[in-house]
Write a protein that holds these residues in place. Structure first.
Motif, PDB file in Angstrom:
ATOM      1  N   ASP A 278       0.559   3.703   1.820  1.00 36.75           N
ATOM      2  CA  ASP A 278       0.752   3.955   3.248  1.00 36.75           C
ATOM      3  C   ASP A 278       0.852   2.585   3.926  1.00 36.75           C
ATOM      4  O   ASP A 278      -0.154   1.880   4.070  1.00 36.75           O
TER       5      ASP A 278
ATOM      6  N   ASP B 285     -13.016   2.969   8.070  1.00 34.31           N
ATOM      7  CA  ASP B 285     -12.770   1.914   9.067  1.00 34.31           C
ATOM      8  C   ASP B 285     -13.850   0.840   8.994  1.00 34.31           C
ATOM      9  O   ASP B 285     -13.560  -0.360   9.091  1.00 34.31           O
TER      10      ASP B 285
ATOM     11  N   GLN C 188     -13.237  -1.256   5.956  1.00 26.59           N
ATOM     12  CA  GLN C 188     -12.145  -2.201   6.165  1.00 26.59           C
ATOM     13  C   GLN C 188     -12.631  -3.434   6.910  1.00 26.59           C
ATOM     14  O   GLN C 188     -12.253  -4.560   6.578  1.00 26.59           O
TER      15      GLN C 188
ATOM     16  N   ILE D  65     -12.611   1.012  -0.906  1.00 30.57           N
ATOM     17  CA  ILE D  65     -11.395   0.227  -0.716  1.00 30.57           C
ATOM     18  C   ILE D  65     -11.463  -0.977  -1.655  1.00 30.57           C
ATOM     19  O   ILE D  65     -12.529  -1.548  -1.869  1.00 30.57           O
TER      20      ILE D  65
ATOM     21  N   TYR E 124      -7.787   3.063  -2.023  1.00 30.52           N
ATOM     22  CA  TYR E 124      -8.011   3.435  -0.628  1.00 30.52           C
ATOM     23  C   TYR E 124      -8.450   4.891  -0.625  1.00 30.52           C
ATOM     24  O   TYR E 124      -7.638   5.804  -0.719  1.00 30.52           O
TER      25      TYR E 124
ATOM     26  N   LYS F 125     -10.512   7.519   1.485  1.00 31.54           N
ATOM     27  CA  LYS F 125     -11.008   7.726   2.840  1.00 31.54           C
ATOM     28  C   LYS F 125     -12.447   8.244   2.879  1.00 31.54           C
ATOM     29  O   LYS F 125     -13.212   7.901   3.766  1.00 31.54           O
TER      30      LYS F 125
ATOM     31  N   SER G 162       0.848  -1.178   0.000  1.00 29.28           N
ATOM     32  CA  SER G 162       0.000   0.000   0.000  1.00 29.28           C
ATOM     33  C   SER G 162       0.888   1.235   0.000  1.00 29.28           C
ATOM     34  O   SER G 162       1.992   1.185   0.554  1.00 29.28           O
TER      35      SER G 162
ATOM     36  N   HIS H 147      -1.784   1.241   6.422  1.00 28.66           N
ATOM     37  CA  HIS H 147      -3.067   0.734   5.924  1.00 28.66           C
ATOM     38  C   HIS H 147      -2.969  -0.755   5.604  1.00 28.66           C
ATOM     39  O   HIS H 147      -3.869  -1.536   5.925  1.00 28.66           O
TER      40      HIS H 147
END
Length: 162
Positions: free
Chosen positions: A45, A148, A151, A108, A88, A90, A43, A48
């Motif tokens: 980041d 979140d 995910q 995601i 990804y 947000k 990823s 993540h």
């Protein structure tokens, strides 16, 4: 049409109806493995990828189909789940609420590969996607459909696929 042709055609139709969109390598017997390893996902980041791998490992433990769920490759044979986060986004929950779901969506997507260790045989590959586009803002759920939450949803979906 003679009876043999009818049998062949009906057999092919039955096989087509039972086929999966995901192919499994016949040289990898899932039933032989009671250990699965979930490695951090690639990823932009790294946090993540680590968090999502932790969530999938937790879901696999909760599901209980494997004797061991590990986060690093052991010396004994095991299935190994690797992958990459390809999307990804947000999102922006207040914007979603203000625009009644027209903007501010979270999304995601994962590209996953399940292989066998130590042979290196690839068992299967698949992709998973979750987005808040499928949910319009609702007062009963407002604040829940964040990245979140997505995910956790995709972690459950990955555990179901395995």
């Amino acid at each position: 049409m003679n009876p043999l042709h009818k049998f062949i055609v009906s057999s092919l139709l039955l096989l087509a109806a039972c086929s999966s969109t995901r192919e499994w390598n016949p040289f990898v017997d899932r039933a032989e493995h009671d250990t699965i390893v979930v490695l951090d996902f690639k990823s932009p980041d790294p946090s993540h990828g680590r968090i999502l791998a932790d969530q999938i490992a937790s879901e696999l433990i909760r599901k209980g189909e494997f004797h061991q769920v590990l986060r690093s490759v052991p010396t004994q044979p095991a299935l190994v789940l690797t992958g990459a986060i390809t999307t990804y986004q947000k999102g922006n929950l207040p914007l979603r609420i203000k625009t009644n779901g027209a903007a501010g969506h979270a999304a995601i997507a994962l590209s996953l590969t399940l292989s066998e260790s130590p042979s290196g045989y690839q068992a299967t590959q698949f992709t998973l996607r979750q987005t808040t586009r499928q949910f319009s803002p609702d007062a009963r759920r407002t604040g829940r459909e964040t990245i979140d939450w997505l995910q956790r949803q995709i972690a459950r979906q990955a555990a179901q696929e395995l």
